[in-house]
Structures are given as structure tokens and as C-alpha cells.
Design a protein around this motif. Structure first.
Motif, mmCIF file in Angstrom:
data_model
loop_
_atom_site.group_PDB
_atom_site.id
_atom_site.type_symbol
_atom_site.label_atom_id
_atom_site.label_comp_id
_atom_site.label_asym_id
_atom_site.label_seq_id
_atom_site.Cartn_x
_atom_site.Cartn_y
_atom_site.Cartn_z
ATOM 1 N N ALA A 132 -18.123 47.795 21.534
ATOM 2 C CA ALA A 132 -19.739 48.195 22.085
ATOM 3 C C ALA A 132 -20.289 46.958 21.572
ATOM 4 O O ALA A 132 -21.769 46.525 21.881
ATOM 5 C CB ALA A 132 -20.092 49.499 21.099
ATOM 6 N N ALA A 133 -20.206 46.332 20.280
ATOM 7 C CA ALA A 133 -20.977 45.515 20.018
ATOM 8 C C ALA A 133 -20.684 43.734 20.221
ATOM 9 O O ALA A 133 -22.197 43.401 20.697
ATOM 10 C CB ALA A 133 -20.452 45.493 18.563
ATOM 11 N N LEU A 134 -19.022 43.479 20.102
ATOM 12 C CA LEU A 134 -19.406 42.458 21.022
ATOM 13 C C LEU A 134 -19.258 42.154 22.560
ATOM 14 O O LEU A 134 -19.322 40.869 22.974
ATOM 15 C CB LEU A 134 -17.564 41.754 20.350
ATOM 16 C CG LEU A 134 -17.681 41.598 18.457
ATOM 17 C CD1 LEU A 134 -15.933 41.545 18.254
ATOM 18 C CD2 LEU A 134 -18.443 40.614 17.918
ATOM 19 N N THR A 153 -20.626 34.244 21.302
ATOM 20 C CA THR A 153 -20.894 35.189 22.563
ATOM 21 C C THR A 153 -19.266 36.169 23.245
ATOM 22 O O THR A 153 -19.012 36.329 21.835
ATOM 23 C CB THR A 153 -20.346 33.630 23.832
ATOM 24 O OG1 THR A 153 -18.730 33.802 23.821
ATOM 25 C CG2 THR A 153 -21.272 31.947 23.690
ATOM 26 N N ILE A 154 -19.660 36.260 24.532
ATOM 27 C CA ILE A 154 -18.707 37.427 24.475
ATOM 28 C C ILE A 154 -17.314 37.323 24.605
ATOM 29 O O ILE A 154 -16.466 37.514 24.563
ATOM 30 C CB ILE A 154 -19.371 38.202 26.072
ATOM 31 C CG1 ILE A 154 -18.622 39.414 26.415
ATOM 32 C CG2 ILE A 154 -18.646 37.410 27.295
ATOM 33 C CD1 ILE A 154 -19.067 40.420 27.504
ATOM 34 N N LYS A 155 -17.247 36.134 25.155
ATOM 35 C CA LYS A 155 -16.015 35.297 24.556
ATOM 36 C C LYS A 155 -15.332 35.045 23.207
ATOM 37 O O LYS A 155 -14.395 33.949 23.266
ATOM 38 C CB LYS A 155 -15.965 34.100 25.998
ATOM 39 C CG LYS A 155 -15.952 34.122 27.332
ATOM 40 C CD LYS A 155 -15.709 33.142 28.281
ATOM 41 C CE LYS A 155 -15.785 33.541 29.667
ATOM 42 N NZ LYS A 155 -16.049 31.907 30.564
ATOM 43 N N ARG A 246 -12.233 28.347 18.645
ATOM 44 C CA ARG A 246 -12.515 29.781 18.784
ATOM 45 C C ARG A 246 -12.366 30.543 18.129
ATOM 46 O O ARG A 246 -11.149 30.788 18.017
ATOM 47 C CB ARG A 246 -12.406 29.437 20.357
ATOM 48 C CG ARG A 246 -12.754 31.238 21.292
ATOM 49 C CD ARG A 246 -12.670 31.087 22.750
ATOM 50 N NE ARG A 246 -11.512 31.299 22.418
ATOM 51 C CZ ARG A 246 -11.211 32.678 22.919
ATOM 52 N NH1 ARG A 246 -11.612 33.522 22.936
ATOM 53 N NH2 ARG A 246 -10.023 32.771 23.289
ATOM 54 N N LEU A 247 -12.615 31.794 17.281
ATOM 55 C CA LEU A 247 -12.767 32.819 17.140
ATOM 56 C C LEU A 247 -12.615 34.278 17.918
ATOM 57 O O LEU A 247 -13.869 34.225 18.527
ATOM 58 C CB LEU A 247 -13.379 33.390 15.849
ATOM 59 C CG LEU A 247 -13.073 31.796 14.537
ATOM 60 C CD1 LEU A 247 -14.522 32.301 13.455
ATOM 61 C CD2 LEU A 247 -11.810 31.930 14.251
ATOM 62 N N PRO A 248 -11.447 34.014 18.764
ATOM 63 C CA PRO A 248 -11.724 35.653 19.884
ATOM 64 C C PRO A 248 -12.314 37.123 19.359
ATOM 65 O O PRO A 248 -12.440 37.130 18.272
ATOM 66 C CB PRO A 248 -10.117 35.611 19.993
ATOM 67 C CG PRO A 248 -9.056 35.014 18.728
ATOM 68 C CD PRO A 248 -10.175 34.388 18.046
ATOM 69 N N PRO A 249 -13.085 37.507 20.352
ATOM 70 C CA PRO A 249 -13.656 38.364 20.044
ATOM 71 C C PRO A 249 -12.681 39.828 19.442
ATOM 72 O O PRO A 249 -13.686 40.640 18.629
ATOM 73 C CB PRO A 249 -14.348 39.508 20.682
ATOM 74 C CG PRO A 249 -13.942 38.319 22.424
ATOM 75 C CD PRO A 249 -13.035 37.194 21.071
ATOM 76 N N GLU A 250 -11.478 39.953 19.450
ATOM 77 C CA GLU A 250 -10.198 41.024 18.829
ATOM 78 C C GLU A 250 -10.121 40.736 17.472
ATOM 79 O O GLU A 250 -9.750 41.685 16.647
ATOM 80 C CB GLU A 250 -9.442 40.827 20.250
ATOM 81 C CG GLU A 250 -9.091 40.970 21.447
ATOM 82 C CD GLU A 250 -9.767 39.773 22.393
ATOM 83 O OE1 GLU A 250 -9.958 40.188 23.749
ATOM 84 O OE2 GLU A 250 -9.466 38.835 21.368
ATOM 85 N N LEU A 251 -9.831 39.459 17.829
ATOM 86 C CA LEU A 251 -10.343 38.254 15.696
ATOM 87 C C LEU A 251 -10.736 39.382 14.767
ATOM 88 O O LEU A 251 -11.101 40.376 14.174
ATOM 89 C CB LEU A 251 -9.261 37.193 15.451
ATOM 90 C CG LEU A 251 -9.447 36.886 13.937
ATOM 91 C CD1 LEU A 251 -8.559 37.519 13.164
ATOM 92 C CD2 LEU A 251 -9.841 35.470 14.820
ATOM 93 N N ILE A 252 -12.344 38.944 15.449
ATOM 94 C CA ILE A 252 -13.543 39.815 15.287
ATOM 95 C C ILE A 252 -13.570 41.210 14.514
ATOM 96 O O ILE A 252 -13.737 41.261 13.628
ATOM 97 C CB ILE A 252 -14.729 39.467 15.970
ATOM 98 C CG1 ILE A 252 -14.887 37.796 15.457
ATOM 99 C CG2 ILE A 252 -16.134 39.312 14.858
ATOM 100 C CD1 ILE A 252 -16.392 36.916 16.294
#
Length: 383
Positions: A132-134, A153-155, A246-252
Motif C-alpha cells: 500500500a505505501a511503497l 521510488t517504487i524500485k 539502492r535500498l530495496p522496498p522489501e528491506l524498507i
């Protein structure tokens, strides 16, 4: 003699029962594996993994072995656990103290935070932050810069990368600064116990952390440059940032969910610890002229830590084990990579699941040992 035998017999029976159960399941598993023609062994760890990972702290490609894939996935798990413990501790302490504030707005906002985040399942929180957020963020070509040099970004989150020259000299200075701070803290504690004098440790520590590493830039030849992410076009409609980190959205998403969720329980541990200190000690400290901040720092928290640390240790262990939910959003942690992909490719279920279980057990025991050591170190020793 009879009493001694009565105490020993139940223990022996218990041990024999455990050995029997373990032996039964081991024998049963061996028979079933033999019937199906499955070999038991760890030789597969040397075989080529033949799969990639989207995020790694170390160099890895599909031609590396399963053993190296295990190491890389383990580091990803440790990274999430470490970041989650740091952030949940900071948030938990702040929220826990805020829950006891005399300010109506601060006290009730902290209470709302605790009740909201701890009553929503952790998996749903992970899904919220990730899907929902990232996932609602813009594509790289449409992202606006944050602070001028970072892009969300989305990536993923792109930040500048640090490029060091003579990094070893800087590290030596940093280690020297940390050692100096430790000795100064020991000296300050002895000075306070003997003469009642209190040194401004925070300002002294900050000055040392700035001055000593700063000298490495002035006289040690250390230089630091930043590699800024730059938008590049890969195809007609495909863009990506090159350079930087790059910090991936999964990690965040995973760190956010674990930190916010676990911090609510840490906050309650902090609140219970502070409330466990009698009101008389606070009043006595105020009567000798201590400020509210000094009372909290010098009187309340040193005693409250004895109450706070044991339950907080449990929360750290829960956070580490809950990090295995990373598989739900395809973050390449130990469960997804090793107990998932590697298991399906090799079919070595017993070996891989056993290694994964022993790994989480070792991490948990290490965290518990560290926290128990610290708890014992700060305990009040009666003379």
C-alpha cells in the motif's frame, strides 16, 4: 540414600524418554529416506546454486555454491534484525517515557500509538508498508529528489554512496575515539561515586567522536567523496538510477513493520520499569535539587533497567524470529533463499531445515547471552 535415588530416577527416566523419542524419529526418517532412495548428507552445499538474489551485501551470482548462498542470505537476515532492534529500541524508549508524561497530548498520543500498532497482526503491517505505501511511489523517471540527492521510488530508495580513500586510517581513529570514550565513562563513574561530581559525558563523547576522526582528514590523508545516483534510460520506456546505493522496498517495508510493531512492546517494558521505581526515590531526588532530566537519567533509569532488560530481551528474540516473515514479500532472507529456493532445488529437506533451525537458534542464544551479560553487569551488588 533413598531420597537421593528418588531424585535421580525421575531425571534418568526423562533423559531416556527424550533419547527414545529422538532415536525413534531419526530411525523412522532414515527408513523412509532409504525406501525413497534419498541420500542424507551435506555435500550439496558445494554444488552450484543456479539462482540469483535481488539484494545482497556481498558479491553473489548464480554460479556460487549453496553454502555461499546461505552465507549471503544469513547476512540479509542479520541486517534486518540489527536495524529492527536499533530502531525499535529508540522508538520504544521514547514512547515508553512519553506514556508517563504529564502532558495530556503526549501521554495519550503515545498510548494511541501503542494500542494501534500492537493490535494489528505483523504480517498485515508488512503487507501495508510494502503493497500500500511503497508500491504507491512513483517510477524512477517521475521521482522528485529528497534533500536534493536522494530518490524514493517504487524500485527502492536511492542514496549517495560513500567512496573512501585511506579508509583504514579513519577506522583506526574511530576505534581510538570509542576506546577513549569508554575510559572516560569509567573515570566519570568513579568520580561521581567518590566526589559526587558529574561530567558532561554527552558533550565530551560527541567532541571526541568529531575531533579524532576529523584529524584523519586533516593529517591522515583520508578523503571522502560521494557518488550521486543518476537517472539513466535503459530502453524506450525503462529508466533506472545508476550509482549510489539502492535500498530495496522489501528491506524498507520489513524494517518499518518490525520496528513499529516491536517498539510497542518495548515501550510497555520501559513504562513498567519506570513505574516499578518507588515515588519516594523521585521525591527524594527532587528535594536535593535534581532536575527532572537528572532524576530520570541518574535515579530512575539505572534502577529501571533491571526490570526493563529481561522482557525486552524477549522482544529482541521475537523480532529476530519474526524477520522470517520476509519471505511473504520476497525479501531474500534465510527462509526464502535457503529454506525455500535451495530446498526445492535440492530436495534436502531434513538437512536444510535443520541448518535453518540451528541458525535461528544460534542467533537467538547469542542475543540472549549478550543481554543477560549486560543485565548482570548493571545489577546492584549487595555487600
Amino acid at each position: 540414600m533413598n531420597n537421593k535415588i528418588k531424585r535421580i530416577i525421575p531425571q534418568l527416566l526423562t533423559i531416556l524418554f527424550v533419547v527414545f523419542v529422538f532415536g525413534f524419529f531419526t530411525f523412522n526418517a532414515q527408513v523412509n529416506m532409504d525406501n525413497r532412495g534419498i541420500d542424507f548428507g551435506f555435500g550439496f552445499l558445494k554444488q552450484e546454486a543456479s539462482f540469483d538474489m535481488q539484494f545482497t551485501l556481498l558479491d553473489y551470482d548464480g554460479q556460487d555454491s549453496y553454502l555461499w548462498a546461505y552465507v549471503v542470505a544469513l547476512l540479509n537476515t542479520l541486517l534486518v534484525s540489527f536495524l529492527g532492534i536499533i530502531f525499535c529500541t529508540i522508538l520504544g524508549v521514547i514512547i515508553g517515557v512519553a506514556r508517563l508524561s504529564s502532558n495530556y497530548l503526549i501521554r495519550n498520543s503515545a498510548a494511541w500509538y501503542v494500542e494501534f500498532f500492537r493490535n494489528i497482526p505483523l504480517l498485515l503491517q508488512i503487507f501495508f508498508w510494502y503493497y500500500a505505501a511503497l508500491r504507491a511511489l512513483p517510477l524512477p523517471e517521475g521521482a522528485e529528489p529528497w534533500f536534493g540527492v536522494t530518490y524514493m521510488t517504487i524500485k527502492g530508495y536511492y542514496i549517495p554512496a560513500m567512496i573512501w580513500q585511506n579508509l583504514n586510517i579513519f577506522m583506526y581513529c574511530l576505534i581510538a575515539a570509542v576506546v577513549s570514550i569508554v575510559f572516560i565513562r569509567i573515570y566519570a563513574k568513579k568520580l561521581q561515586e567518590k566526589e559526587g561530581k558529574q561530567l558532561p559525558l554527552i558533550y565530551i563523547s560527541l567532541a571526541i567522536l568529531i575531533i579524532l576522526p576529523g584529524l584523519s582528514f586533516l593529517v591522515g590523508g583520508v578523503t571522502l567523496n560521494f557518488e550521486i545516483p543518476v537517472l539513466k534510460q535503459l530502453a524506450t520506456t525503462s529508466y533506472i538510477y545508476e550509482g549510489g546505493v539502492r535500498l530495496p522496498p522489501e528491506l524498507i517495508a520489513l524494517v518499518l513493520a518490525l520496528s513499529l510493531y516491536t517498539s510497542t512492546f518495548v515501550a510497555e517494558c520501559v513504562r513498567a520499569g519506570i513505574q516499578g521505581i518507588s515515588k519516594g526515590q523521585k521525591e527524594a531526588a527532587a528535594s536535593v535539587g535534581l532536575t527532572p532530566n537528572q532524576i530520570l537519567k541518574l535515579i530512575i533509569m539505572p534502577q529501571a533497567l533491571r526490570i526493563i532488560i529481561p522482557p525486552t530481551t524477549n522482544q529482541y528474540l521475537n523480532l529476530t524470529k519474526n524477520s522470517s516473515l520476509a519471505a511473504a514479500i520476497a525479501y531474500p532472507d534465510l527462509v526464502l533463499v535457503f529454506a525455500g529456493t535451495a530446498l526445492m532445488q535440492t530436495g534436502k529437506a531434513i538437512e536444510i531445515v535443520g541448518i535453518t533451525m540451528l541458525t535461528y537458534l544460534s542467533i537467538s542464544l547469542a542475543i540472549a547471552a549478550l543481554m543477560n551479560w549486560y543485565n548482570k553487569k548493571i545489577e546492584i551488588k549487595e555487600k
